[in-house]
Design a protein around this motif. Structure first.
Motif, PDB file in Angstrom:
ATOM      1  N   GLY A 180       0.811  -1.219   0.000  1.00 34.19           N
ATOM      2  CA  GLY A 180       0.000   0.000   0.000  1.00 34.19           C
ATOM      3  C   GLY A 180       0.835   1.255   0.000  1.00 34.19           C
ATOM      4  O   GLY A 180       2.069   1.224   0.036  1.00 34.19           O
ATOM      5  N   LYS A 181       0.118   2.352  -0.042  1.00 37.40           N
ATOM      6  CA  LYS A 181       0.735   3.676  -0.109  1.00 37.40           C
ATOM      7  C   LYS A 181       0.558   4.366   1.242  1.00 37.40           C
ATOM      8  O   LYS A 181      -0.540   4.348   1.820  1.00 37.40           O
ATOM      9  CB  LYS A 181       0.045   4.478  -1.210  1.00 37.40           C
ATOM     10  N   ARG A 182       1.614   4.941   1.749  1.00 38.43           N
ATOM     11  CA  ARG A 182       1.529   5.656   3.028  1.00 38.43           C
ATOM     12  C   ARG A 182       0.478   6.757   2.948  1.00 38.43           C
ATOM     13  O   ARG A 182       0.345   7.440   1.951  1.00 38.43           O
ATOM     14  CB  ARG A 182       2.881   6.266   3.385  1.00 38.43           C
ATOM     15  N   GLY A 183      -0.298   6.883   4.033  1.00 40.18           N
ATOM     16  CA  GLY A 183      -1.296   7.955   4.090  1.00 40.18           C
ATOM     17  C   GLY A 183      -2.576   7.657   3.343  1.00 40.18           C
ATOM     18  O   GLY A 183      -3.456   8.519   3.265  1.00 40.18           O
ATOM     19  N   SER A 184      -2.703   6.438   2.816  1.00 41.51           N
ATOM     20  CA  SER A 184      -3.907   6.090   2.049  1.00 41.51           C
ATOM     21  C   SER A 184      -4.753   5.085   2.826  1.00 41.51           C
ATOM     22  O   SER A 184      -4.281   4.433   3.754  1.00 41.51           O
ATOM     23  CB  SER A 184      -3.525   5.496   0.702  1.00 41.51           C
ATOM     24  N   GLY A 185      -6.005   4.975   2.427  1.00 45.93           N
ATOM     25  CA  GLY A 185      -6.880   3.953   3.005  1.00 45.93           C
ATOM     26  C   GLY A 185      -7.582   4.391   4.274  1.00 45.93           C
ATOM     27  O   GLY A 185      -7.543   5.558   4.684  1.00 45.93           O
ATOM     28  N   LEU A 186      -8.215   3.427   4.906  1.00 50.37           N
ATOM     29  CA  LEU A 186      -9.014   3.654   6.105  1.00 50.37           C
ATOM     30  C   LEU A 186      -8.198   4.304   7.218  1.00 50.37           C
ATOM     31  O   LEU A 186      -7.066   3.889   7.481  1.00 50.37           O
ATOM     32  CB  LEU A 186      -9.556   2.303   6.598  1.00 50.37           C
ATOM     33  N   LYS A 187      -8.785   5.304   7.890  1.00 52.98           N
ATOM     34  CA  LYS A 187      -8.144   5.875   9.080  1.00 52.98           C
ATOM     35  C   LYS A 187      -8.382   4.940  10.257  1.00 52.98           C
ATOM     36  O   LYS A 187      -9.518   4.556  10.545  1.00 52.98           O
ATOM     37  CB  LYS A 187      -8.712   7.268   9.375  1.00 52.98           C
ATOM     38  N   LEU A 188      -7.306   4.553  10.926  1.00 54.21           N
ATOM     39  CA  LEU A 188      -7.387   3.578  12.010  1.00 54.21           C
ATOM     40  C   LEU A 188      -7.891   4.236  13.291  1.00 54.21           C
ATOM     41  O   LEU A 188      -7.488   5.354  13.629  1.00 54.21           O
ATOM     42  CB  LEU A 188      -6.027   2.936  12.248  1.00 54.21           C
ATOM     43  N   GLN A 189      -8.775   3.520  13.994  1.00 58.90           N
ATOM     44  CA  GLN A 189      -9.338   4.017  15.242  1.00 58.90           C
ATOM     45  C   GLN A 189      -9.181   2.985  16.355  1.00 58.90           C
ATOM     46  O   GLN A 189      -9.165   1.774  16.096  1.00 58.90           O
ATOM     47  CB  GLN A 189     -10.834   4.328  15.066  1.00 58.90           C
ATOM     48  N   THR A 190      -9.093   3.491  17.581  1.00 57.88           N
ATOM     49  CA  THR A 190      -8.984   2.621  18.751  1.00 57.88           C
ATOM     50  C   THR A 190     -10.143   1.614  18.779  1.00 57.88           C
ATOM     51  O   THR A 190     -11.280   1.961  18.478  1.00 57.88           O
ATOM     52  CB  THR A 190      -9.015   3.473  20.032  1.00 57.88           C
ATOM     53  N   GLY A 191      -9.804   0.366  19.105  1.00 58.29           N
ATOM     54  CA  GLY A 191     -10.828  -0.667  19.207  1.00 58.29           C
ATOM     55  C   GLY A 191     -11.005  -1.498  17.953  1.00 58.29           C
ATOM     56  O   GLY A 191     -11.797  -2.449  17.956  1.00 58.29           O
ATOM     57  N   LEU A 192     -10.259  -1.156  16.908  1.00 57.00           N
ATOM     58  CA  LEU A 192     -10.301  -1.984  15.704  1.00 57.00           C
ATOM     59  C   LEU A 192      -9.403  -3.202  15.922  1.00 57.00           C
ATOM     60  O   LEU A 192      -8.217  -3.062  16.226  1.00 57.00           O
ATOM     61  CB  LEU A 192      -9.800  -1.187  14.494  1.00 57.00           C
ATOM     62  N   VAL A 193      -9.966  -4.402  15.788  1.00 60.88           N
ATOM     63  CA  VAL A 193      -9.196  -5.640  15.939  1.00 60.88           C
ATOM     64  C   VAL A 193      -8.973  -6.225  14.550  1.00 60.88           C
ATOM     65  O   VAL A 193      -9.929  -6.454  13.803  1.00 60.88           O
ATOM     66  CB  VAL A 193      -9.917  -6.649  16.852  1.00 60.88           C
ATOM     67  N   ILE A 194      -7.708  -6.443  14.212  1.00 56.53           N
ATOM     68  CA  ILE A 194      -7.346  -6.920  12.875  1.00 56.53           C
ATOM     69  C   ILE A 194      -6.300  -8.029  12.967  1.00 56.53           C
ATOM     70  O   ILE A 194      -5.528  -8.104  13.917  1.00 56.53           O
ATOM     71  CB  ILE A 194      -6.799  -5.781  11.984  1.00 56.53           C
ATOM     72  N   ALA A 195      -6.319  -8.883  11.960  1.00 54.83           N
ATOM     73  CA  ALA A 195      -5.253  -9.872  11.770  1.00 54.83           C
ATOM     74  C   ALA A 195      -4.312  -9.323  10.706  1.00 54.83           C
ATOM     75  O   ALA A 195      -4.739  -9.095   9.563  1.00 54.83           O
ATOM     76  CB  ALA A 195      -5.844 -11.202  11.341  1.00 54.83           C
ATOM     77  N   ILE A 196      -3.079  -9.104  11.103  1.00 55.01           N
ATOM     78  CA  ILE A 196      -2.038  -8.663  10.160  1.00 55.01           C
ATOM     79  C   ILE A 196      -1.225  -9.901   9.809  1.00 55.01           C
ATOM     80  O   ILE A 196      -0.748 -10.607  10.705  1.00 55.01           O
ATOM     81  CB  ILE A 196      -1.151  -7.568  10.781  1.00 55.01           C
ATOM     82  N   GLU A 197      -1.085 -10.197   8.503  1.00 55.29           N
ATOM     83  CA  GLU A 197      -0.487 -11.471   8.128  1.00 55.29           C
ATOM     84  C   GLU A 197       0.286 -11.408   6.808  1.00 55.29           C
ATOM     85  O   GLU A 197      -0.218 -11.810   5.760  1.00 55.29           O
ATOM     86  CB  GLU A 197      -1.551 -12.565   8.072  1.00 55.29           C
ATOM     87  N   PRO A 198       1.524 -10.917   6.862  1.00 53.71           N
ATOM     88  CA  PRO A 198       2.317 -10.904   5.631  1.00 53.71           C
ATOM     89  C   PRO A 198       2.537 -12.300   5.060  1.00 53.71           C
ATOM     90  O   PRO A 198       2.850 -13.243   5.784  1.00 53.71           O
ATOM     91  CB  PRO A 198       3.641 -10.259   6.051  1.00 53.71           C
ATOM     92  N   MET A 199       2.314 -12.414   3.763  1.00 54.53           N
ATOM     93  CA  MET A 199       2.600 -13.629   2.979  1.00 54.53           C
ATOM     94  C   MET A 199       3.633 -13.222   1.947  1.00 54.53           C
ATOM     95  O   MET A 199       3.331 -12.432   1.042  1.00 54.53           O
ATOM     96  CB  MET A 199       1.317 -14.148   2.324  1.00 54.53           C
ATOM     97  N   VAL A 200       4.846 -13.737   2.096  1.00 54.22           N
ATOM     98  CA  VAL A 200       5.995 -13.220   1.362  1.00 54.22           C
ATOM     99  C   VAL A 200       6.698 -14.361   0.633  1.00 54.22           C
ATOM    100  O   VAL A 200       6.991 -15.400   1.239  1.00 54.22           O
ATOM    101  CB  VAL A 200       6.966 -12.499   2.320  1.00 54.22           C
ATOM    102  N   ASN A 201       6.948 -14.154  -0.649  1.00 56.42           N
ATOM    103  CA  ASN A 201       7.522 -15.199  -1.497  1.00 56.42           C
ATOM    104  C   ASN A 201       8.997 -14.938  -1.776  1.00 56.42           C
ATOM    105  O   ASN A 201       9.399 -13.793  -2.004  1.00 56.42           O
ATOM    106  CB  ASN A 201       6.782 -15.257  -2.839  1.00 56.42           C
TER     107      ASN A 201
END
Length: 256
Positions: free
Chosen positions: A184-205
């Motif tokens: 992604g691009k820095r500064g783009s996309g959804l603004k993150l807010q407290t209480g958001l629960v996410i799975a971060i999962e890099p898949m790297v080849n």
């Protein structure tokens, strides 16, 4: 709709995440040359159920197992089978636990025996990229900041970042909005807010970013058949520093 979690809900996810971390530790203690991936899956399901949970993946869109087990060039969603782990393999173990009405999700990739140095580096860099992404998961940042931190780091190492598969929100459902891309691009996309629960999962080849799907409708491989690594944590966005709800602590104890 994006569902932000209350502190009470986060505590329920934390309890689920603890059983998940312990499950990973149980699986890690069995991983060695000569073990079948089916045995790992059986142990995970047994442990989750013994601790009052349910395997999040089993039955999800008719997925037939408790673990996604993905050796070597399999990126994600591999089926447990009679495949026997061999020296030189790597294997990703992805697991989810449903407990108290809430899901948690995490993944770890293991080397088996003597593994090529370039593949060991792939594992180390992919794991590092996970934590670089997590560092950006703070209130006021954008989703693009998370993905960019992962992408910019791993592409500097010459790796390919999978585009078609992404992280996700989770809670009462295993996959909730928003999507969490590993690019992604820095500064783009959804603004993150407290209480958001996410799975971060890099898949790297190790090679190209491109993937193919097997005929079983689940298993995803690298197009060039080079190894792929996958690490994942369940994380809650906070004001100053993201909080990691899952843990690799039990894995690391088992590997000592």
């Amino acid at each position: 709709m994006i569902v932000y979690k209350t502190e009470e809900e986060i505590e329920l996810i934390r309890a689920s995440a603890k059983v998940l971390a312990q499950t990973h530790g149980e699986v890690a203690s069995l991983i060695k040359e000569g073990v079948t991936t089916r045995k790992l899956d059986q142990r995970a399901e047994e442990f989750i159920r013994d601790n009052g949970g349910q395997p999040s993946f089993k039955g999800y869109n008719d997925f037939p197992y408790s673990l996604c087990i993905s050796p070597n060039s399999v990126v994600v969603h591999g089926f447990p089978s009679d495949y026997t782990l061999r020296g030189g393999d790597i294997v990703s173990i992805d697991c989810g636990v449903f407990l108290n009405g809430y899901h948690s999700d995490s993944a770890y990739t293991y080397p088996i025996g003597e593994v090529a140095p370039e593949v060991i580096n792939l594992l180390a860099h992919t794991k590092q990229s996970l934590y670089l992404g997590i560092e950006q998961a703070v209130a006021g940042n954008r989703m693009g900041d998370v993905g960019n931190a992962i992408q910019s780091f791993v592409e500097k190492q010459g790796y390919g970042v999978v585009r078609e598969l992404v992280g996700h929100g989770l809670g009462k459902k295993l996959h909730e909005r928003p999507e969490v891309p590993n690019y992604g691009k820095r500064g783009s996309g959804l603004k993150l807010q407290t209480g958001l629960v996410i799975a971060i999962e890099p898949m790297v080849n190790l090679g190209v970013k491109h993937i193919v799907q097997e005929k079983d409708g689940w298993t995803i491989r690298t197009k060039d058949k080079k190894p792929s690594a996958h690490f994942e944590h369940t994380v809650v966005v906070r004001k100053d520093k993201a909080e990691i709800l899952t843990s690799f602590e039990y894995i690391e104890k088992a590997l000592q």
